[in-house]
Write a protein that holds these residues in place. Sequence first.
Motif, PDB file in Angstrom:
ATOM      1  N   GLU A 389       0.988  -1.095  -0.085  1.00 39.64           N
ATOM      2  CA  GLU A 389       0.042   0.023   0.121  1.00 39.64           C
ATOM      3  C   GLU A 389       0.925   1.237  -0.004  1.00 39.64           C
ATOM      4  O   GLU A 389       0.510   2.345  -0.604  1.00 39.64           O
ATOM      5  CB  GLU A 389      -0.989  -0.147   1.029  1.00 39.64           C
ATOM      6  N   ASN A 390       1.995   1.284   0.862  1.00 43.75           N
ATOM      7  CA  ASN A 390       2.674   2.281   0.779  1.00 43.75           C
ATOM      8  C   ASN A 390       3.439   2.566  -0.552  1.00 43.75           C
ATOM      9  O   ASN A 390       3.544   3.832  -0.991  1.00 43.75           O
ATOM     10  CB  ASN A 390       3.922   1.990   1.669  1.00 43.75           C
ATOM     11  N   ALA A 391       3.766   1.445  -1.379  1.00 47.27           N
ATOM     12  CA  ALA A 391       4.463   1.619  -2.637  1.00 47.27           C
ATOM     13  C   ALA A 391       3.462   2.481  -3.535  1.00 47.27           C
ATOM     14  O   ALA A 391       3.818   3.156  -4.218  1.00 47.27           O
ATOM     15  CB  ALA A 391       4.907   0.235  -3.071  1.00 47.27           C
ATOM     16  N   LEU A 392       2.108   1.788  -3.436  1.00 47.36           N
ATOM     17  CA  LEU A 392       0.902   2.473  -4.400  1.00 47.36           C
ATOM     18  C   LEU A 392       0.976   3.852  -4.021  1.00 47.36           C
ATOM     19  O   LEU A 392       0.767   4.718  -5.131  1.00 47.36           O
ATOM     20  CB  LEU A 392      -0.221   1.754  -3.973  1.00 47.36           C
ATOM     21  N   ARG A 393       1.219   4.291  -2.901  1.00 45.65           N
ATOM     22  CA  ARG A 393       0.895   5.798  -2.465  1.00 45.65           C
ATOM     23  C   ARG A 393       1.918   6.466  -2.845  1.00 45.65           C
ATOM     24  O   ARG A 393       2.026   7.424  -3.414  1.00 45.65           O
ATOM     25  CB  ARG A 393       0.521   5.730  -0.980  1.00 45.65           C
ATOM     26  N   GLN A 394       3.312   6.086  -2.718  1.00 53.82           N
ATOM     27  CA  GLN A 394       4.292   6.694  -3.117  1.00 53.82           C
ATOM     28  C   GLN A 394       4.471   6.852  -4.356  1.00 53.82           C
ATOM     29  O   GLN A 394       4.782   7.962  -5.154  1.00 53.82           O
ATOM     30  CB  GLN A 394       5.654   5.991  -2.625  1.00 53.82           C
ATOM     31  N   MET A 399       5.155  10.008  -8.717  1.00 51.97           N
ATOM     32  CA  MET A 399       5.557  10.338 -10.112  1.00 51.97           C
ATOM     33  C   MET A 399       4.961  11.434 -10.593  1.00 51.97           C
ATOM     34  O   MET A 399       5.914  11.928 -11.513  1.00 51.97           O
ATOM     35  CB  MET A 399       4.519   9.013 -10.943  1.00 51.97           C
ATOM     36  N   PRO A 400       4.070  11.891 -10.354  1.00 49.72           N
ATOM     37  CA  PRO A 400       3.615  13.320 -10.923  1.00 49.72           C
ATOM     38  C   PRO A 400       4.536  14.434 -10.388  1.00 49.72           C
ATOM     39  O   PRO A 400       4.476  15.342 -11.232  1.00 49.72           O
ATOM     40  CB  PRO A 400       1.814  13.476 -10.671  1.00 49.72           C
ATOM     41  N   ALA A 401       5.086  14.236  -9.367  1.00 52.43           N
ATOM     42  CA  ALA A 401       5.893  15.151  -8.743  1.00 52.43           C
ATOM     43  C   ALA A 401       7.424  14.988  -9.283  1.00 52.43           C
ATOM     44  O   ALA A 401       8.284  15.652  -8.570  1.00 52.43           O
ATOM     45  CB  ALA A 401       5.858  15.342  -7.288  1.00 52.43           C
ATOM     46  N   LEU A 402       7.766  14.169 -10.088  1.00 50.62           N
ATOM     47  CA  LEU A 402       9.102  13.790 -10.715  1.00 50.62           C
ATOM     48  C   LEU A 402       9.898  13.254  -9.934  1.00 50.62           C
ATOM     49  O   LEU A 402      11.168  13.102  -9.803  1.00 50.62           O
ATOM     50  CB  LEU A 402       9.662  15.044 -11.298  1.00 50.62           C
ATOM     51  N   GLY A 403       9.333  12.528  -8.783  1.00 48.07           N
ATOM     52  CA  GLY A 403      10.146  11.830  -7.832  1.00 48.07           C
ATOM     53  C   GLY A 403      10.177  10.222  -8.041  1.00 48.07           C
ATOM     54  O   GLY A 403      10.113   9.488  -7.317  1.00 48.07           O
ATOM     55  N   PHE A 404      10.805  10.215  -9.333  1.00 48.71           N
ATOM     56  CA  PHE A 404      11.189   8.918  -9.622  1.00 48.71           C
ATOM     57  C   PHE A 404      11.861   7.736  -8.973  1.00 48.71           C
ATOM     58  O   PHE A 404      11.356   6.731  -8.668  1.00 48.71           O
ATOM     59  CB  PHE A 404      11.507   8.879 -11.291  1.00 48.71           C
ATOM     60  N   HIS A 405      12.872   8.254  -8.490  1.00 49.48           N
ATOM     61  CA  HIS A 405      13.764   7.619  -7.764  1.00 49.48           C
ATOM     62  C   HIS A 405      13.017   7.196  -6.472  1.00 49.48           C
ATOM     63  O   HIS A 405      13.369   6.212  -5.819  1.00 49.48           O
ATOM     64  CB  HIS A 405      15.173   8.267  -7.398  1.00 49.48           C
ATOM     65  N   LYS A 406      12.263   8.070  -5.868  1.00 52.34           N
ATOM     66  CA  LYS A 406      11.497   7.818  -4.629  1.00 52.34           C
ATOM     67  C   LYS A 406      10.496   6.566  -4.728  1.00 52.34           C
ATOM     68  O   LYS A 406      10.203   5.685  -3.990  1.00 52.34           O
ATOM     69  CB  LYS A 406      10.908   9.106  -3.795  1.00 52.34           C
ATOM     70  N   ALA A 407       9.867   6.997  -5.833  1.00 50.74           N
ATOM     71  CA  ALA A 407       8.691   6.033  -6.352  1.00 50.74           C
ATOM     72  C   ALA A 407       9.473   4.534  -6.403  1.00 50.74           C
ATOM     73  O   ALA A 407       8.870   3.437  -5.883  1.00 50.74           O
ATOM     74  CB  ALA A 407       8.122   6.186  -7.596  1.00 50.74           C
ATOM     75  N   LEU A 408      10.621   4.476  -7.003  1.00 54.99           N
ATOM     76  CA  LEU A 408      11.264   3.158  -7.225  1.00 54.99           C
ATOM     77  C   LEU A 408      11.761   2.877  -5.893  1.00 54.99           C
ATOM     78  O   LEU A 408      11.710   1.601  -5.599  1.00 54.99           O
ATOM     79  CB  LEU A 408      12.582   3.237  -8.195  1.00 54.99           C
ATOM     80  N   MET A 409      12.245   3.602  -5.164  1.00 49.31           N
ATOM     81  CA  MET A 409      12.877   3.045  -3.837  1.00 49.31           C
ATOM     82  C   MET A 409      11.429   2.397  -2.937  1.00 49.31           C
ATOM     83  O   MET A 409      11.622   1.427  -2.397  1.00 49.31           O
ATOM     84  CB  MET A 409      13.284   4.171  -2.865  1.00 49.31           C
ATOM     85  N   ALA A 410      10.243   3.041  -2.973  1.00 46.57           N
ATOM     86  CA  ALA A 410       9.214   2.468  -2.444  1.00 46.57           C
ATOM     87  C   ALA A 410       9.013   0.927  -3.004  1.00 46.57           C
ATOM     88  O   ALA A 410       8.318   0.378  -2.163  1.00 46.57           O
ATOM     89  CB  ALA A 410       8.278   3.481  -2.418  1.00 46.57           C
ATOM     90  N   ILE A 411       8.976   0.879  -4.323  1.00 45.88           N
ATOM     91  CA  ILE A 411       8.432  -0.430  -4.845  1.00 45.88           C
ATOM     92  C   ILE A 411       9.770  -1.214  -4.408  1.00 45.88           C
ATOM     93  O   ILE A 411       9.228  -2.536  -4.066  1.00 45.88           O
ATOM     94  CB  ILE A 411       8.637  -0.223  -6.386  1.00 45.88           C
ATOM     95  N   TRP A 412      11.096  -0.965  -4.369  1.00 48.11           N
ATOM     96  CA  TRP A 412      11.887  -1.780  -4.083  1.00 48.11           C
ATOM     97  C   TRP A 412      11.963  -2.142  -2.596  1.00 48.11           C
ATOM     98  O   TRP A 412      12.317  -3.447  -2.235  1.00 48.11           O
ATOM     99  CB  TRP A 412      13.455  -1.340  -4.583  1.00 48.11           C
ATOM    100  N   GLU A 413      11.566  -1.385  -1.913  1.00 53.25           N
ATOM    101  CA  GLU A 413      11.348  -1.612  -0.321  1.00 53.25           C
ATOM    102  C   GLU A 413      10.374  -2.766  -0.197  1.00 53.25           C
ATOM    103  O   GLU A 413      10.420  -3.792   0.611  1.00 53.25           O
ATOM    104  CB  GLU A 413      10.517  -0.468   0.501  1.00 53.25           C
ATOM    105  N   CYS A 414       9.430  -2.717  -1.119  1.00 51.87           N
ATOM    106  CA  CYS A 414       8.247  -3.767  -1.079  1.00 51.87           C
ATOM    107  C   CYS A 414       8.828  -5.020  -1.592  1.00 51.87           C
ATOM    108  O   CYS A 414       8.605  -6.241  -0.947  1.00 51.87           O
ATOM    109  CB  CYS A 414       7.209  -3.206  -2.107  1.00 51.87           C
ATOM    110  N   ILE A 415       9.834  -5.093  -2.436  1.00 51.21           N
ATOM    111  CA  ILE A 415      10.338  -6.151  -3.172  1.00 51.21           C
ATOM    112  C   ILE A 415      11.174  -6.720  -1.972  1.00 51.21           C
ATOM    113  O   ILE A 415      11.430  -8.102  -1.899  1.00 51.21           O
ATOM    114  CB  ILE A 415      11.152  -6.012  -4.263  1.00 51.21           C
TER     115      ILE A 415
END
Length: 646
Positions: A389-394, A399-415
Amino acid sequence: MNRFYITTPIYYVNAEPHIGHAYTTIVADVLNRFHKIMGSKTFFLTGTDEHGDKIAQAARSSGISPKAYADRISGLFRQTWPKLGIQSDKFIRTTDSEHVNVVQYVLQKVYDAGEIYFSTYKGFYCVGCERFYTEREIVDGKCPDHDKPLIEREEANYFFRMSKYQDWLIEHLESNPDCIRPERYRNEVLAFLREPLEDLCISRPAERLDWGIPLPFDANYVTYVWFDALLNYVSALGYPGGELFTEFWPVAQHTIAKDILKPHGIYWPAMLKAAGIPMYRHLNVHGYWKTEEGKMSKSHGTVVRPLDMAAVYGAEAFRYFLLREMVFGLDAGFSREALVQRINADLANDLGNLFSRSLAMTERYFEGKIPPFATEPEAMDSELQAKVENALRQFREQMPALGFHKALMAIWECIGAANKYIDTAAPWNLAKDADRHARLKTVIRTLLEVNRVVAVLISPFMPETSAKMLERLGVEKRVEDLRLAKDGAWGSLVGGTGVVKGESLFPRVESSDKKQERLPKPAQEAKRADTTPKAEQSVAALIDIDLFRQVDLRIGRILTAENVPKSEKLVKLLVDIGERRQIVAGIAKTHPPRTLVGKQVVIVANLKPAKLMGIESHGMVLAVRDANDLKLIIPEAETAPGGKIS
Ligand code: ME8
């Protein structure tokens, strides 16, 4: 329905596509794909900028006509993008007749409104930049960008009354704080606007340069390349009457690097205003990719070609690396080692292992059929779901705020959490115990759900990998048709559907430079960065006072300090020593950047400039090693910066 319109710069056809062009275009593609899965109707524009001095000269040195030359290089750009997984809706060329017509239409409109006048101008011109430089901008008589002498030129030309729009633009940027983002670039434009704005020369005499769009009101002149190029963003939509224009212009977002901030942050808004076209919504400005040698240059062979990278490491991994490694807005360093490391750690290890383990266990324990949630969730299941859920929220926020690396970090936290979950839940033990078979079902189903959400979340970054994952998870949907609201929902896999493990998603790669790879990281860094001699054991040989006097020691005040990416030791400083100096110092371990700002230090001011990890350093900060600590040499009391030490 929401709309989304994204553009890249249109690239000059005087150079082949390199990593910088690839980055901007991939960012635009990622954003475009993101907005698609959010359910928006999108339009993505890229293309090539083909007129002007620079292109005419490049064509001349290749011995072919400008058009033939432009055709060739434009073709290279057009063919490169799909090979990097980039799907644009339109590829515009400034030599397209529709574009030429729009440029002439706008020029005539602005001319008729009295916003263009004829005048003589004398000034210093840079052929590389295709513009005159003002006194303020000239550095040692040279163009600050090209470091080449400027040519003095006097010319009668047409001028656009850009100065008239200064106050309006300041007001617009102040009342729309996220118009130019990140903020540092908005501040840069506002700082520029604090000085009086000059009018913009928008023509070139045809006798000197005929490779351009003729002015509709004077055939003796062609259009200045920026006045021509910027209009691509509206001509591509069929401005003035086109349906696409009505539909997409109100949500226009441009993506560029910092090199072309001024034309996009100042010329373009003024042009839009003068032409009666509403202002764009966002200007997204990113930093520069640098190689270890510093700036990329063809003559030094330091150009990173995206297709070479894709051929060796795969387009998907390359895309992932670029978006994960660069903080949007800041500069980033490119190296093959860093790329290989990310592939092995993030893709082969984390993502690849999670996926293959999850599917292998489904095959082993459930004959490859997705099991149901057969028991109530335990704490560990809920914790893992919370990470999802956190990865989805991040993802939605960043993404629309250009924080791509942060979105990816949250996805990888989930992984990472899912990989740990496997170890803790130990399905192999559950499988041995018939009473715990229901729990085994829940565990495997939980894992498969995580994999599915991860597949959806990485789809803007790695569409092919996402498609592969979904297919093997038995999800029948094309990546293009994914919608986050539905496909991102927990539990949406269909129990009983067959899954296929298949080959590993990302095989591990060996570094091309194995010797470099085998060195432990800190040693690699030291090899590159440590230029300071080891502490002397005894007092050195006596020297003459004159020799000592040759060393220019000065008091400096540290104005800014930032970590050098990927270096533990190095910190980049801007130091006031009577003038401003950029100095890279190996003191980051003992002196974090935030503790340095404002400090006074002693600087060796006349050291020959050197490059440390690709960053120019002009001077040295004096420090002393004391046991394991490093202490800065500082003046006894506040001293004026620049003070000479004798
Ligand atoms: O300026 N790092 O075209 P251009 C990151 N035709 N991005 C980089 C980069 C680097 N080292 N080098 C280039 C022009 N770029 C004009 C634009 S638009 C109306 C006209 C990328 O071929 C980045 O997007 O010089 C930068 O803004 C652009 O290429 C400049 O491309």
